[in-house]
Design a protein around this motif. Structure first.
Motif, mmCIF file in Angstrom:
data_model
loop_
_atom_site.group_PDB
_atom_site.id
_atom_site.type_symbol
_atom_site.label_atom_id
_atom_site.label_comp_id
_atom_site.label_asym_id
_atom_site.label_seq_id
_atom_site.Cartn_x
_atom_site.Cartn_y
_atom_site.Cartn_z
ATOM 1 N N ARG A 161 0.974 4.132 -2.990
ATOM 2 C CA ARG A 161 0.745 5.565 -2.741
ATOM 3 C C ARG A 161 1.923 6.401 -3.246
ATOM 4 O O ARG A 161 1.732 7.497 -3.784
ATOM 5 C CB ARG A 161 0.530 5.798 -1.252
ATOM 6 N N GLU A 162 3.142 5.867 -3.106
ATOM 7 C CA GLU A 162 4.299 6.601 -3.605
ATOM 8 C C GLU A 162 4.298 6.677 -5.132
ATOM 9 O O GLU A 162 4.629 7.723 -5.706
ATOM 10 C CB GLU A 162 5.584 5.931 -3.110
ATOM 11 N N GLU B 205 0.829 -1.209 0.000
ATOM 12 C CA GLU B 205 0.000 0.000 0.000
ATOM 13 C C GLU B 205 0.861 1.255 0.000
ATOM 14 O O GLU B 205 0.574 2.229 -0.716
ATOM 15 C CB GLU B 205 -0.915 -0.009 1.216
ATOM 16 N N LYS B 206 1.921 1.257 0.776
ATOM 17 C CA LYS B 206 2.812 2.416 0.823
ATOM 18 C C LYS B 206 3.457 2.669 -0.529
ATOM 19 O O LYS B 206 3.536 3.817 -0.992
ATOM 20 C CB LYS B 206 3.883 2.183 1.895
ATOM 21 N N ASN C 102 1.715 6.591 -7.002
ATOM 22 C CA ASN C 102 0.613 7.475 -7.390
ATOM 23 C C ASN C 102 -0.047 7.028 -8.693
ATOM 24 O O ASN C 102 -0.323 7.828 -9.597
ATOM 25 C CB ASN C 102 1.123 8.926 -7.522
ATOM 26 N N TRP C 103 -0.318 5.734 -8.804
ATOM 27 C CA TRP C 103 -1.001 5.222 -9.993
ATOM 28 C C TRP C 103 -2.462 5.675 -9.975
ATOM 29 O O TRP C 103 -3.138 5.606 -8.947
ATOM 30 C CB TRP C 103 -0.919 3.704 -10.024
ATOM 31 N N SER C 104 -2.918 6.107 -11.116
ATOM 32 C CA SER C 104 -4.264 6.684 -11.206
ATOM 33 C C SER C 104 -5.342 5.643 -10.905
ATOM 34 O O SER C 104 -6.347 5.948 -10.257
ATOM 35 C CB SER C 104 -4.487 7.291 -12.593
ATOM 36 N N ARG D 119 5.499 -0.136 -15.554
ATOM 37 C CA ARG D 119 4.983 -0.295 -14.202
ATOM 38 C C ARG D 119 5.684 -1.433 -13.469
ATOM 39 O O ARG D 119 5.983 -1.330 -12.277
ATOM 40 C CB ARG D 119 3.485 -0.559 -14.239
ATOM 41 N N TYR E 254 -5.167 3.136 -8.941
ATOM 42 C CA TYR E 254 -5.224 2.858 -7.507
ATOM 43 C C TYR E 254 -5.803 4.049 -6.749
ATOM 44 O O TYR E 254 -6.535 3.860 -5.764
ATOM 45 C CB TYR E 254 -3.824 2.523 -6.985
ATOM 46 N N LYS E 255 -5.483 5.252 -7.172
ATOM 47 C CA LYS E 255 -6.004 6.441 -6.508
ATOM 48 C C LYS E 255 -7.522 6.504 -6.566
ATOM 49 O O LYS E 255 -8.164 7.030 -5.659
ATOM 50 C CB LYS E 255 -5.416 7.696 -7.145
#
Length: 548
Positions: free
Chosen positions: A92-93, A88-89, A95-97, A145, A99-100
């Motif tokens: 978030r780093e 998860e960390k 910043n994949w769209s 990716r 996942y956001k």
């Protein structure tokens, strides 16, 4: 003569069924094969990026090995690397769209999908080798990716382990420093308490210049000894004065205080008796003083009675002598006896000395009591000093041990903060994959063609043999008691042939059109997407998203 019809063989019968049901075979073959080839091209390809890291494990006793030791971090890598919190960390780093846009259960499912594509393996290493090779691989439909995720994962894991080790070393060093400072403060406090105790009780500190144990004793002890010795000497002197005063008193009392005027110094028999009685009284009094008898002792009482008898006899002799003198000289005029006066003067001087000495004894007695109280306090202080000194020695020894520990922790932290403390050696850096590893499009295409052909054959045979009827003369001959002599061919009219031709044309044309359309869409998607409409591209893209 009639001729029996020859029964067809199994191969001929099978070929007849294939010829009769050819469209049942062609249609599944064309449809499934075309769709399989399209799927093989359109299906998202998985690109795998991997890395190999050699982890130095603990086990050595050297300072460098202890600093680089990761507490079997290599063996724990499959659990620590694949931790959902770490994934998860990293997401978030990055910043994949996609996942956001997710939240809650959808985000959790997205993380689980990434875990399914992430593999961590530990190749077997020799037991004597204090190292562990860790292989990490991650596959994704996007090759960039896959590379980005693996890079971030490797960096997160290695940095977290190094940071954790540094934090542990810094914490241990801070705790050691704090404990050292606490010991230093305690040592200073104990030293100050010892200094105050020595100052309050006049206890000299031990120095290398002291020649004897007497010099290390508290001053109050020496003063008490001196006062007690003075008291002992004064009491001895008091006993001597008492004895001298008693002897002088006895000697003085043995003489008449007065004498007749003009009395000569000729000694009469009565005077000699009086002198003998005085000598006997003096001897008995001296024996009482030197004998050490108590007042209740029988010997003391016996001698005391003897003294009383002698004193009574001496008084009677003195009275007789005074009467004889008055008769001899016939006069009552008397004067003080010079001998008695001299003895009385000496007795008075000794009494004055005794009173002065008694005053000194009383003063020294009070002083001795005060010094005894201070001595008891000093004795308690000495015991407390011994306890504090033991505490001080223990604190000093602990501080030496802590100082060694601090030095070792500082060296360990220095190593951890340098490149030498890094237990990770990257054997293979993550690279951008160039070829997909799964799925294999050739396997999918050929498999779909074989599956379509097999499905067509199965449907044809099922259609043919699922009917409960006679399909040939051979089937009829099996149940008839008489031989089959002949058979009548199928009678097809022109209309039946035209309708059959139309159906075959429609099926063949439709199958061909579907195959060509699928082939064109597949080719355009792979080579030139501009040939496809936007809606078709969006539909295929949505289909790909479902397959991911």
């Amino acid at each position: 003569m009639a001729v029996e019809v020859e029964a067809a063989g199994q191969v001929d019968e099978f070929l007849r069924v294939l010829k009769k049901r050819v469209w049942w075979i062609v249609l599944p073959f064309v449809l499934i094969g075309s769709l399989g080839c399209f799927f093989a091209v359109v299906v998202p390809k998985k690109y795998v990026s991997f890395t190999e890291i050699l982890v130095t494990e603990g086990g050595s006793t050297t300072e460098l090995a202890r600093a680089r030791s990761t507490d079997n971090e290599g063996k724990l890598a499959p659990f620590t690397i694949r931790a959902p919190a770490r994934i998860e960390k990293i997401l978030r780093e990055l910043n994949w769209s996609d996942y956001k846009a997710l939240s809650g259960p959808d985000a959790k499912e997205y993380v689980r999908e990434r875990l399914r594509d992430l593999k961590v393996t530990l190749p077997t290493m020799p037991d004597k080798v204090r190292q562990q090779l860790v292989t990490i691989s991650y596959r994704d439909t996007d090759l960039n990716r896959a590379h980005q995720f693996l890079l971030a994962l490797k960096r997160s894991w290695t940095e977290e382990v190094l940071l954790s080790k540094r934090n542990v070393a810094e914490k241990e060093l801070a705790e050691a420093n704090e404990e050292y400072l606490n010991h230093e403060a305690d040592l200073q406090k104990v030293t100050e308490e010892m200094r105050e105790l020595r100052s309050e009780n006049e206890i000299p500190p031990p120095t290398p210049f002291m020649q004897s144990a007497e010099e290390a004793r508290p001053a109050v002890f020496r003063r008490l000894d001196r006062v007690q010795q003075e008291l002992l000497d004064q009491e001895t002197r008091m006993e001597e004065l008492n004895g001298s005063i008693e002897l002088l008193t006895l000697e003085r009392d043995s003489l008449p205080r007065t004498q007749a005027v003009g009395e000569n110094s000729v000694q009469s028999p009565i005077d000699r008796q009086i002198e003998a009685a005085d000598e006997a009284i003096a001897a008995l009094a001296l024996s009482l003083q030197t004998g050490g008898y108590s007042s209740s002792h029988s010997e003391y009482k016996k001698r005391r009675r003897k003294i009383d008898e002698l004193e009574s006899k001496r008084d009677q002799l003195l009275a007789l002598r005074d009467t004889a003198l008055r008769r001899q000289f016939g006069s009552d005029d008397t004067e003080e006896n010079p001998a008695w006066v001299a003895l009385d003067e000496r007795a008075r001087k000794l009494q004055f000395q005794r009173e002065t000495l008694q005053t000194t004894i009383d003063r020294n007695t009070r002083r001795a009591r005060e010094l005894e109280a201070k001595s008891e306090q000093a004795q308690t202080a000495l015991a407390e000093l011994d306890r504090l000194n033991a505490t001080r020695v223990s604190l000093a020894e602990n501080m030496i041990t802590l100082q060694k520990s601090r030095s070792a922790l500082q060296r360990r932290l220095g190593i951890l903060q340098s490149s030498q403390g890094n237990p990770f050696r990257v054997q293979q850096e993550p690279l951008v994959p160039t070829e997909p590893t799964a799925p294999n499009p050739w396997v999918i295409a050929i498999g779909s063609l074989i599956f379509g052909l097999g499905l067509g054959l199965g449907l044809a045979l099922l259609k043919e043999f699922s009917k409960n009827c006679f399909r040939s003369a051979r089937d009829l001959s099996r149940v008839m008691t008489h031989p089959v002599l002949g058979k009548v061919n199928e009678i097809r009219t022109r209309r039946d042939r035209a309708r059959s031709l139309f159906v075959q044309s429609v099926l063949g044309g439709g199958s061909l059109l579907f195959a060509l359309s699928t082939a064109y869409v597949t080719w355009s998607w792979a080579m030139n997407r501009d040939g496809l409409t936007e809606s078709l591209v969006d539909a295929i893209t949505s289909f790909q998203q479902l397959l991911k």
